[in-house]
Structures are given as structure tokens and as C-alpha cells.
Design a protein around this motif. Structure first.
Motif, PDB file in Angstrom:
ATOM      1  N   PHE A  10       0.847  -1.162   0.107  1.00 30.70           N
ATOM      2  CA  PHE A  10       0.071  -0.252   0.315  1.00 30.70           C
ATOM      3  C   PHE A  10       0.712   1.345  -0.064  1.00 30.70           C
ATOM      4  CE2 PHE A  10      -3.246  -2.321   2.790  1.00 30.70           C
ATOM      5  CZ  PHE A  10      -3.572  -3.263   1.644  1.00 30.70           C
ATOM      6  N   ILE A  11       1.817   1.141  -0.897  1.00 32.97           N
ATOM      7  CA  ILE A  11       2.812   2.432  -0.834  1.00 32.97           C
ATOM      8  C   ILE A  11       2.089   3.718  -1.118  1.00 32.97           C
ATOM      9  CG2 ILE A  11       5.012   3.236  -1.957  1.00 32.97           C
ATOM     10  CD1 ILE A  11       5.042   0.352  -0.551  1.00 32.97           C
ATOM     11  N   ALA A  12       2.411   4.680  -0.295  1.00 36.90           N
ATOM     12  CA  ALA A  12       1.818   5.905  -0.131  1.00 36.90           C
ATOM     13  C   ALA A  12       2.500   6.760  -1.206  1.00 36.90           C
ATOM     14  CB  ALA A  12       2.173   6.609   1.236  1.00 36.90           C
ATOM     15  N   PRO A  13       1.985   7.936  -1.820  1.00 34.10           N
ATOM     16  CA  PRO A  13       2.523   8.751  -3.088  1.00 34.10           C
ATOM     17  C   PRO A  13       3.784   9.225  -2.365  1.00 34.10           C
ATOM     18  CG  PRO A  13       0.381   9.183  -2.754  1.00 34.10           C
ATOM     19  CD  PRO A  13       0.611   8.186  -1.681  1.00 34.10           C
ATOM     20  N   TRP A  22       8.877   7.133   8.892  1.00 34.01           N
ATOM     21  CA  TRP A  22       8.080   7.304  10.307  1.00 34.01           C
ATOM     22  C   TRP A  22       7.016   8.039  10.119  1.00 34.01           C
ATOM     23  CZ3 TRP A  22       7.677  12.205  12.436  1.00 34.01           C
ATOM     24  CH2 TRP A  22       8.301  13.257  11.832  1.00 34.01           C
ATOM     25  N   ILE A  23       6.138   7.660  11.196  1.00 31.45           N
ATOM     26  CA  ILE A  23       4.852   8.442  11.339  1.00 31.45           C
ATOM     27  C   ILE A  23       4.559   8.933  12.910  1.00 31.45           C
ATOM     28  CG2 ILE A  23       3.736   7.823   9.090  1.00 31.45           C
ATOM     29  CD1 ILE A  23       2.264   5.777  10.949  1.00 31.45           C
ATOM     30  N   ASP A  24       4.001  10.089  13.091  1.00 32.35           N
ATOM     31  CA  ASP A  24       3.607  10.414  14.313  1.00 32.35           C
ATOM     32  C   ASP A  24       2.261  10.704  14.415  1.00 32.35           C
ATOM     33  OD1 ASP A  24       3.745  11.642  16.860  1.00 32.35           O
ATOM     34  OD2 ASP A  24       4.000  13.704  16.348  1.00 32.35           O
ATOM     35  N   VAL A  25       1.445   9.608  15.176  1.00 33.39           N
ATOM     36  CA  VAL A  25       0.162   9.333  15.403  1.00 33.39           C
ATOM     37  C   VAL A  25      -0.354   9.920  16.597  1.00 33.39           C
ATOM     38  CG1 VAL A  25      -1.466   7.269  15.257  1.00 33.39           C
ATOM     39  CG2 VAL A  25       0.552   7.210  13.926  1.00 33.39           C
ATOM     40  N   LYS A  26      -1.533  10.446  16.437  1.00 32.03           N
ATOM     41  CA  LYS A  26      -1.997  11.015  17.729  1.00 32.03           C
ATOM     42  C   LYS A  26      -3.393   9.735  18.138  1.00 32.03           C
ATOM     43  CE  LYS A  26      -0.280  14.947  17.671  1.00 32.03           C
ATOM     44  NZ  LYS A  26       1.338  14.670  17.293  1.00 32.03           N
ATOM     45  N   LEU A  72      -3.840   9.622   5.923  1.00 36.93           N
ATOM     46  CA  LEU A  72      -4.400   8.413   5.632  1.00 36.93           C
ATOM     47  C   LEU A  72      -3.530   7.457   4.648  1.00 36.93           C
ATOM     48  CD1 LEU A  72      -8.040   9.981   4.620  1.00 36.93           C
ATOM     49  CD2 LEU A  72      -7.089   9.049   6.957  1.00 36.93           C
ATOM     50  N   ALA A  73      -2.980   7.825   3.838  1.00 31.13           N
ATOM     51  CA  ALA A  73      -2.155   7.004   2.693  1.00 31.13           C
ATOM     52  C   ALA A  73      -1.156   6.425   3.663  1.00 31.13           C
ATOM     53  CB  ALA A  73      -1.753   7.967   1.568  1.00 31.13           C
ATOM     54  N   GLU A  74      -0.479   7.339   4.542  1.00 26.35           N
ATOM     55  CA  GLU A  74       0.608   6.672   5.274  1.00 26.35           C
ATOM     56  C   GLU A  74       0.159   5.848   6.412  1.00 26.35           C
ATOM     57  OE1 GLU A  74       2.601  10.215   6.945  1.00 26.35           O
ATOM     58  OE2 GLU A  74       3.822  10.762   5.217  1.00 26.35           O
ATOM     59  N   MET A  75      -1.080   6.120   7.149  1.00 24.05           N
ATOM     60  CA  MET A  75      -1.553   4.931   7.909  1.00 24.05           C
ATOM     61  C   MET A  75      -1.672   3.635   7.061  1.00 24.05           C
ATOM     62  SD  MET A  75      -1.405   5.618  11.197  1.00 24.05           S
ATOM     63  CE  MET A  75      -2.615   4.233  11.648  1.00 24.05           C
ATOM     64  N   LEU A  79       0.142   0.272   8.045  1.00 25.96           N
ATOM     65  CA  LEU A  79      -0.641  -1.199   8.472  1.00 25.96           C
ATOM     66  C   LEU A  79      -0.691  -2.241   7.453  1.00 25.96           C
ATOM     67  CD1 LEU A  79      -3.834   0.780   9.927  1.00 25.96           C
ATOM     68  CD2 LEU A  79      -1.982  -0.583  11.173  1.00 25.96           C
ATOM     69  N   GLY A  80      -0.720  -1.924   6.268  1.00 23.65           N
ATOM     70  CA  GLY A  80      -0.285  -2.804   5.260  1.00 23.65           C
ATOM     71  C   GLY A  80       1.136  -3.344   5.267  1.00 23.65           C
ATOM     72  N   SER A  81       2.018  -2.625   5.363  1.00 25.81           N
ATOM     73  CA  SER A  81       3.600  -2.815   5.406  1.00 25.81           C
ATOM     74  C   SER A  81       3.915  -3.711   6.678  1.00 25.81           C
ATOM     75  CB  SER A  81       4.413  -1.667   5.447  1.00 25.81           C
ATOM     76  OG  SER A  81       4.127  -0.769   4.297  1.00 25.81           O
ATOM     77  N   VAL A  82       3.130  -3.941   7.642  1.00 27.31           N
ATOM     78  CA  VAL A  82       3.395  -4.804   8.802  1.00 27.31           C
ATOM     79  C   VAL A  82       2.063  -6.042   8.773  1.00 27.31           C
ATOM     80  CG1 VAL A  82       4.605  -3.188   9.949  1.00 27.31           C
ATOM     81  CG2 VAL A  82       2.014  -3.335  10.609  1.00 27.31           C
ATOM     82  N   SER A  83       1.430  -6.253   7.870  1.00 27.63           N
ATOM     83  CA  SER A  83       0.325  -6.968   7.946  1.00 27.63           C
ATOM     84  C   SER A  83       0.867  -8.630   7.627  1.00 27.63           C
ATOM     85  CB  SER A  83      -1.013  -6.558   6.936  1.00 27.63           C
ATOM     86  OG  SER A  83      -0.419  -6.514   5.691  1.00 27.63           O
ATOM     87  N   GLY A  84       1.945  -8.525   7.107  1.00 29.59           N
ATOM     88  CA  GLY A  84       2.654  -9.841   7.017  1.00 29.59           C
ATOM     89  C   GLY A  84       3.444 -10.506   8.280  1.00 29.59           C
TER      90      GLY A  84
END
Length: 130
Positions: A10-13, A22-26, A72-75, A79-84
Motif C-alpha cells: 500500500f505504498i503512499a505517494p 516514520w509517522i507521528d500518530v495521535k 491516511l495514505a501513510e497509515m 498497517l499494510g506494510s506490517v500485515s505480513g
């Protein structure tokens, strides 16, 4: 919550497969649960002995509602990148200066929830500290 991961699905643009991001999630929820794996044996005399195998540290996570397309794209990418079953690095304190610990989704599933009929989405998942 600060998360570091390797992009796989699910690669983000603007991102590339195999790139470190890295992402910072509230968060609105970060509930801790300790599940103890132990075995207790009792002798005929009544004396017990417990052998502690491990303590699984799990967190029930829910993000705030968000509507920015890049968030949304990064989330979805995370999640898609660690789903394996892949691991990622996380700091529950929310900054890059905090100690990072490895974690993985457990169970390997997540939920994307829409706020009524708006474009605001919230993600929820469970993770286990390794």
C-alpha cells in the motif's frame, strides 16, 4: 505515538518499496494488557511452584479521526506494510528522542472506521511489544 517501519505494501505517494519511514500518530486509546504465560505445579505435599515463561505486553490502539490525504495514505501504508507479521519500532511517548521498542500487530488485523458520513477516518489495531 511515534512509529518507524519499512514500506512493503500500500505504498503512499512519494514513498518507495523498501524505504524506511516514520509517522507521528495521535491517539484516543492506548490500553495496556499484560498476559502472563506460566505453569504451576503442585506437589502431593501441597507445595506449589510456578514457572514463568513470559509476559506478553499488548496494547489496544485507536487513532484520532483524521482526514488529510497524506496522513491516511501513510497509515494505510504502515498497517499494510506490517500485515505480513513484520515488526516495526514504536515509542508510545510520541517523539523520536524516546526509547524505541520493537513491536508487531497481534492479531494481524486492523480496522478503518469512518466518522458518520464525513471524510474523517480512524484506525484501530492491537500490537504486542517484542
Amino acid at each position: 505515538m511515534y512509529i518507524e517501519y519499512v514500506a512493503r505494501r500500500f505504498i503512499a505517494p512519494g514513498h518507495a518499496v523498501g524505504g524506511n519511514y516514520w509517522i507521528d500518530v495521535k491517539l484516543t486509546r492506548c490500553d495496556f494488557d499484560a498476559q502472563i504465560e506460566a505453569q504451576t505445579t503442585t506437589a502431593l505435599s501441597g507445595k506449589s511452584k510456578t514457572l514463568l515463561h513470559r509476559i506478553d505486553q499488548t496494547y489496544d490502539i485507536a487513532t484520532v479521526y483524521m482526514n488529510k490525504p497524506e496522513e491516511l495514505a501513510e497509515m494505510r501504508e504502515f498497517l499494510g506494510s506490517v500485515s505480513g507479521g513484520e515488526s516495526f519500532m514504536v515509542s508510545l511517548y510520541g517523539d523520536r528522542a524516546s526509547l524505541l521498542q520493537p513491536a508487531m500487530l497481534s492479531p494481524i488485523t486492523w480496522k478503518e472506521e469512518r466518522y458518520v458520513t464525513t471524510d474523517y477516518l480512524r484506525y484501530s489495531f492491537k500490537m504486542r511489544a517484542l
